[in-house]
Design an enzyme around this catalytic site. Structure first.
Site, PDB file in Angstrom:
ATOM      1  CE  LYS A  94      -4.049  -1.958   2.362  1.00  0.00           C
ATOM      2  NZ  LYS A  94      -4.935  -1.794   3.547  1.00  0.00           N
ATOM      3  CE1 TYR A 114      -9.517  -2.814   0.548  1.00  0.00           C
ATOM      4  CE2 TYR A 114      -8.554  -0.932  -0.577  1.00  0.00           C
ATOM      5  CZ  TYR A 114      -8.423  -2.020   0.265  1.00  0.00           C
ATOM      6  OH  TYR A 114      -7.196  -2.321   0.829  1.00  0.00           O
ATOM      7  CG  ASN A 135      -3.645  -1.760   7.032  1.00  0.00           C
ATOM      8  OD1 ASN A 135      -3.515  -1.467   5.838  1.00  0.00           O
ATOM      9  ND2 ASN A 135      -4.719  -2.380   7.498  1.00  0.00           N
ATOM     10  CG  HIS A 146      -5.433  -6.189   0.082  1.00  0.00           C
ATOM     11  ND1 HIS A 146      -6.674  -6.055   0.656  1.00  0.00           N
ATOM     12  CD2 HIS A 146      -5.514  -7.260  -0.759  1.00  0.00           C
ATOM     13  CE1 HIS A 146      -7.483  -6.992   0.169  1.00  0.00           C
ATOM     14  NE2 HIS A 146      -6.799  -7.729  -0.690  1.00  0.00           N
ATOM     15  CD  GLU A 165      -8.917  -9.400  -2.794  1.00  0.00           C
ATOM     16  OE1 GLU A 165      -9.805  -9.026  -2.013  1.00  0.00           O
ATOM     17  OE2 GLU A 165      -7.751  -9.685  -2.421  1.00  0.00           O
TER      18      GLU A 165
HETATM   19  P1  IDP Z   1      -7.905  -6.171   6.063  1.00  0.00           P
HETATM   20  O1  IDP Z   1      -7.053  -5.311   5.155  1.00  0.00           O
HETATM   21  O2  IDP Z   1      -7.152  -6.617   7.281  1.00  0.00           O
HETATM   22  O3  IDP Z   1      -8.564  -7.315   5.321  1.00  0.00           O
HETATM   23  P2  IDP Z   1     -10.526  -4.863   6.082  1.00  0.00           P
HETATM   24  O4  IDP Z   1     -11.473  -4.918   7.215  1.00  0.00           O
HETATM   25  O5  IDP Z   1     -10.828  -5.697   4.870  1.00  0.00           O
HETATM   26  O6  IDP Z   1      -9.063  -5.230   6.647  1.00  0.00           O
HETATM   27  O7  IDP Z   1     -10.375  -3.334   5.658  1.00  0.00           O
HETATM   28  C1  IDP Z   1      -9.775  -2.984   4.430  1.00  0.00           C
HETATM   29  C2  IDP Z   1      -8.857  -1.822   4.673  1.00  0.00           C
HETATM   30  O8  IDP Z   1      -9.636  -0.675   5.060  1.00  0.00           O
HETATM   31  C3  IDP Z   1      -7.864  -1.983   5.833  1.00  0.00           C
HETATM   32  O9  IDP Z   1      -6.727  -2.736   5.479  1.00  0.00           O
HETATM   33  C4  IDP Z   1      -7.530  -0.547   6.165  1.00  0.00           C
HETATM   34  O10 IDP Z   1      -6.606   0.029   5.240  1.00  0.00           O
HETATM   35  C5  IDP Z   1      -8.897   0.121   5.994  1.00  0.00           C
HETATM   36  N1  IDP Z   1      -9.649   0.144   7.269  1.00  0.00           N
HETATM   37  C6  IDP Z   1     -10.245  -0.893   7.899  1.00  0.00           C
HETATM   38  N2  IDP Z   1     -10.845  -0.512   9.040  1.00  0.00           N
HETATM   39  C7  IDP Z   1     -10.615   0.825   9.152  1.00  0.00           C
HETATM   40  C8  IDP Z   1     -10.972   1.811  10.128  1.00  0.00           C
HETATM   41  O11 IDP Z   1     -11.628   1.531  11.145  1.00  0.00           O
HETATM   42  N3  IDP Z   1     -10.552   3.094   9.896  1.00  0.00           N
HETATM   43  C9  IDP Z   1      -9.831   3.438   8.778  1.00  0.00           C
HETATM   44  N4  IDP Z   1      -9.477   2.544   7.841  1.00  0.00           N
HETATM   45  C10 IDP Z   1      -9.856   1.257   8.020  1.00  0.00           C
HETATM   46 MG    MG Z   2     -10.010  -7.283   3.842  1.00  0.00          MG
END
Ligand code: IDP
Ligand code: MG
Length: 132
Positions: free
Chosen positions: A9, A49, A112, A115, A126
């Site tokens: 990312k 997304y 974070n 992905h 994907e």
């Molecule tokens: P994942 O990447 O661990 O699968 P997901 O729940 O699928 O997590 O969320 C997709 C992406 O959305 C996350 O990796 C992060 O970048 C963003 N995200 C998830 N939850 C939050 C939040 O509470 N605040 C801001 N961004 C979030």
């Molecule tokens: Mg996810």
């Protein structure tokens, strides 16, 4: 052998952590099967997304994902989908287990660093999105 998708990312790309991340993946036994550099458009990011379209964080997430190029990587390994999720750790780095990629590299719950596909079904969808 199973395939899964990892995306480096923008927060990691901007901090020049691409090599560091690929090194971790290779040390953990993953093969790099395919790789590219992509500048996502807002449209593409929203498609990728789509499952999160109704979440309160979606607009900021799309902005973030388009803020620099990203590096989608097709990875191969036995049990690749589950093993990659274990390697990267929880979505929120504050909750990610010690030694996981997100615990060591990620900045916050949004930025974070990577992905990873969350199921074999989503990995196929994907991977087709970026490498189909
Ligand atoms: P994942 O990447 O661990 O699968 P997901 O729940 O699928 O997590 O969320 C997709 C992406 O959305 C996350 O990796 C992060 O970048 C963003 N995200 C998830 N939850 C939050 C939040 O509470 N605040 C801001 N961004 C979030
Ligand atoms: Mg996810």
């Amino acid at each position: 052998m199973e395939n899964t998708l990892l995306i480096v990312k923008p927060d990691a790309f901007k901090r020049k952590l691409v090599g560091n991340i690929i090194n971790r993946l290779e040390r953990a036994g993953f093969d790099v099967v395919d790789i590219k550099l992509v500048q996502l458009t807002q449209d593409l990011a929203r498609k990728f997304y789509a499952v999160h379209a109704d979440k309160p964080f979606i607009d900021e997430l799309i902005e973030f994902m388009c803020s620099s190029p990203v590096i989608p990587i097709k990875l191969g390994k036995t049990n690749a989908v589950a093993d990659l999720r274990t390697l990267i750790g929880a979505t929120n780095p504050n909750e990610a287990a010690c030694g996981t990629l997100r615990q060591e590299i990620a900045l916050d719950v949004q930025q974070n660093s990577v992905h990873a596909s969350d199921s074999p079904e989503n990995a196929a969808i994907e991977l087709a999105f970026f490498f189909g």
